[in-house]
Design an enzyme around this catalytic site. Structure first.
Site: not given
Length: 473
Positions: A27-28
């Site tokens: 993810c980020v």
């Protein structure tokens, strides 16, 4: 060897080698790994790697915190070193779901439905908060729109934009739920709009309509069917979406390709629509009201106890993922009661976890864990608690205990004062904007936030004095 490749190789070694990796995505800020055997992870070695800011296991995924930007580069090297293909988030979620029991799958299913629509709901909550400041006498003796009439139009436009997500909540849920159940998301939107059509009796006015004998009915072959909508309701659209997806997929299997466009969607929507108004809606509406009545009774009669217990156990529920199920209760409370008393306690819990992590920043000497503690606390104050919860507080254990004690006390305070949130906003310090807009409520909520900040922070710092070898954990 590049630095990113070295980090990837070290991570791979610490988690048990490439033969222990089933699937990987990111993810980020985090690598998200599905491992064959999480017991093979050498957590101490993993978190000793330079640039690794922490790690935790949640929902059958092992997550390694690297930070924004770096995670993309390390992930590219990681899949190369592991000899696996790049996986999408959905593929990794599916791989982790295969290891879940039925209850975990049900909770995950609810999370998969509600999480995609949260940005719209949180945005609406923030905008409603801005509207609250404009139309209520909070900081001044008069509402700002009365002091400055030229701002009235601005407030009305903001309110229109903000309230749309809640007015058409069934459409948002329908889109996400039908997609989750394997149907056409567009049909889910249409189904949701059907259930909140403006020609129907608004669900919020149903009780008064029953009392006054003004409920409109359709006569269907001698049977009276209430012509009511399900604005703001969760259970009717959830079950109707499941039925719609099943009917749509069945129709696709039995309908020739040449006429599917003319048959599948009309038949699926027509059957589901009739079932929704005749059976699904009335039954689930009654169930939903019964659930909210239980919560309302408990918090009305035992407010302090209810707030104390929910504040104490919310963070443990986050660890299991069960906390996502309470989103449905929040939406139901907002629809039936005009506000939720659970969400303000969630805010207290998030702030408390951030405060405990901040406390660790002041007692740790290791610059790496010290920096992680500070960054995680900021994240929690802004509503994202996982880095603080998994990367810091659970790692040392006592900060987690200090945090849930502080959250319990703050939760009891806001419950005792009857604080409601007419919308769901950012679950951290900005959450005050989503509170019911009166000066007294803002003051009481601010006191609750102060409790959630001070108690975990001081308790963590004091308790740390009795801990040994903190920087070696």
């Amino acid at each position: 060897m590049s630095e990113n490749r070295k980090i990837a190789k070290d991570i791979l070694k610490a988690i048990g080698g490439k033969e222990n990796v089933s699937s990987a995505t990111h993810c980020v800020t985090r690598l998200r790994l599905v491992l064959h055997d999480e017991s093979k992870v050498d957590k101490q070695a993993l978190e000793g790697i330079d640039k690794v800011k922490g790690s935790f296991a949640a929902n059958n995924q092992y997550q390694v915190i690297l930070g924004q930007g770096l995670v993309d580069k390390v992930y590219t090297e990681f899949i190369s070193e592991a000899g696996i293909s790049e996986s999408t988030k959905e593929e990794t979620k599916q791989a982790s779901a295969e290891k879940m029991n039925p209850l975990q799958r049900a909770v995950k299913g609810l999370a998969d439905i509600f999480i995609p629509i949260l940005p719209a709901i949180i945005t609406a909550g923030l905008l409603l908060g801005i509207n609250n400041i404009l139309v209520n006498a909070i900081f001044t003796d008069q509402p700002l729109v009365e002091m400055y009439p030229q701002w009235a139009g601005l407030a009305e436009i903001i309110n229109t934009i903000a309230s749309t997500a809640f007015a058409f909540l069934p459409a948002l849920i329908g889109w996400s739920a039908v997609k989750k159940f394997g149907g056409s998301p567009l049909l889910g939107i249409v189904l949701g709009l059907i259930l909140c059509h403006p020609d129907l009796l608004n669900a919020n006015g149903y009780a008064d309509a029953v009392k006054n004998g003004t409920v409109p009915y359709w006569n269907l072959f001698g049977f009276d069917i209430a012509a009511m909508g399900y604005q703001g309701q969760v259970l009717p659209i959830l079950l109707a979406s499941y039925v719609l997806a099943k009917i749509e997929n069945f129709m696709k299997r039995v309908t020739p390709d040449s006429i599917q466009l003319l048959v599948v969607a009309p038949v699926a929507l027509l059957i589901t629509g009739f079932l929704a108004f005749i059976l699904i809606g009335p039954v689930t509406f009654a169930i939903g009201n019964s659930i909210t009545d239980v919560f309302v009774f408990l918090f009305d009669k035992f407010a302090i106890v209810g707030g104390l217990i929910y504040g104490l156990f919310y963070a443990p529920l986050v660890i299991t993922g069960v906390h996502h199920t309470f989103l449905a209760v929040d939406f139901q409370l907002i629809a039936s009661q005009g506000g939720t008393f659970l969400w303000p306690i969630l805010v207290m819990s998030n702030i408390a976890q951030g405060s405990a992590a901040l406390g660790m920043y002041f007692v740790l000497k290791n610059q790496k864990t010290k920096g992680l503690s500070f960054v995680s606390s900021i994240s929690a104050y802004l509503g994202v608690t996982e880095p603080a919860l998994f990367g810091v507080n659970l790692r040392y254990r006592f900060p987690f205990i200090c945090a849930i004690i502080g959250a319990a006390i703050a939760g009891a305070w806001v419950a005792l004062n009857g604080i409601l949130a007419p919308a769901i906003g950012v679950g951290g310090l900005p959450g005050i904007l989503a509170i019911e807009g009166t000066r007294g409520n803002y003051i009481s909520f601010a006191i609750g936030m102060a409790i959630a900040i001070v108690i975990p922070l001081l308790a963590t710092i004091i308790t740390a004095r009795f801990q040994k070898n903190l920087d070696e954990k």
